[in-house]
Design an enzyme around this catalytic site. Structure first.
Site, PDB file in Angstrom:
ATOM      1  N   HIS A  70     -27.223  27.346  28.351  1.00  0.00           N
ATOM      2  CA  HIS A  70     -26.834  28.052  27.126  1.00  0.00           C
ATOM      3  C   HIS A  70     -25.437  27.630  26.686  1.00  0.00           C
ATOM      4  O   HIS A  70     -24.565  27.425  27.529  1.00  0.00           O
ATOM      5  CB  HIS A  70     -26.809  29.569  27.357  1.00  0.00           C
ATOM      6  N   PRO A  71     -25.228  27.553  25.380  1.00  0.00           N
ATOM      7  CA  PRO A  71     -23.851  27.350  24.910  1.00  0.00           C
ATOM      8  C   PRO A  71     -23.074  28.658  25.056  1.00  0.00           C
ATOM      9  O   PRO A  71     -23.663  29.734  25.131  1.00  0.00           O
ATOM     10  CB  PRO A  71     -24.024  26.988  23.431  1.00  0.00           C
ATOM     11  N   GLU A  93     -30.412  32.419  17.728  1.00  0.00           N
ATOM     12  CA  GLU A  93     -30.103  33.643  18.459  1.00  0.00           C
ATOM     13  C   GLU A  93     -28.639  34.044  18.283  1.00  0.00           C
ATOM     14  O   GLU A  93     -28.312  35.222  18.262  1.00  0.00           O
ATOM     15  CB  GLU A  93     -30.425  33.454  19.947  1.00  0.00           C
ATOM     16  N   PHE A 123     -20.406  33.567  29.863  1.00  0.00           N
ATOM     17  CA  PHE A 123     -20.947  34.869  29.466  1.00  0.00           C
ATOM     18  C   PHE A 123     -22.270  34.636  28.768  1.00  0.00           C
ATOM     19  O   PHE A 123     -22.371  33.798  27.870  1.00  0.00           O
ATOM     20  CB  PHE A 123     -19.954  35.557  28.516  1.00  0.00           C
ATOM     21  N   ALA A 127     -28.395  37.560  22.471  1.00  0.00           N
ATOM     22  CA  ALA A 127     -27.595  37.692  21.251  1.00  0.00           C
ATOM     23  C   ALA A 127     -28.408  38.020  20.005  1.00  0.00           C
ATOM     24  O   ALA A 127     -27.833  38.383  18.985  1.00  0.00           O
ATOM     25  CB  ALA A 127     -26.811  36.394  21.021  1.00  0.00           C
TER      26      ALA A 127
END
Length: 172
Positions: A70-71, A93, A123, A127
């Site tokens: 994930h970014p 997202e 983190f 989202a």
């Protein structure tokens, strides 16, 4: 009908190809291989149940591998190499973060750095539907967690993301 056809296609793929499709939903290679090995799935409910069960059988390294796919919130590029679909899904997202004011994005970037320094991983939050301000508040709140507890919270967020992405995989 589209969902049934997509599930049928996943059921009929060779194991490596099925795992590659599932990897778009969750960046843990071991998770994807184990879910692919559990085929065929009778329906999407069975796929979701299997995906969830296998996820919670995984360990910290598998969870961290998925998290690296994930970014960071507010960014576009993941640490790990991911498929075009996973990248596109992630961008959608996180659309709430992209529309934020510059000062909120700056605060998110700073909070992301502090979080990563404390916990050793980015983190992660489901989202979808959240504003940048909401994500920032959650990030700050979770900074109070102990590392082991926070990893389990991050794993829970990943399981939520995986569920949404499995739905996307079955509907495309």
């Amino acid at each position: 009908m589209r969902m049934e056809a997509a599930l049928s296609r996943i059921n009929s793929l060779p194991a490596e190809e099925a795992a590659a499709e599932l990897l778009k939903c969750c960046g843990s290679a071991r998770w994807a291989a184990r879910v692919a090995a559990a085929r065929p799935f009778g329906d999407s409910h069975e796929l979701h149940e299997t995906a969830e069960r296998v996820w919670w059988e995984m360990g910290a390294e598998d969870w961290l591998e998925a998290i690296r796919a994930h970014p960071k919130i507010g960014e576009r590029k993941a640490q790990a190499r991911v498929s075009e679909e996973a990248s596109r899904w992630s961008e959608g997202e996180q659309s709430g973060a992209r529309a934020a004011r510059p000062e909120v994005l700056d605060a998110l970037a700073e909070a992301n750095r502090a979080y990563e320094e404390k916990f050793g991983h980015i983190f992660i939050v489901c989202a979808t539907g959240k504003t940048a301000g909401e994500m920032l508040a959650l990030l700050r709140e979770r900074m109070a967690n102990e590392p082991g507890d926070e990893l389990r919270v991050a794993a829970l967020e990943q399981s939520r993301i995986t569920r949404l992405r499995l739905e996307k995989l079955l509907s495309e």
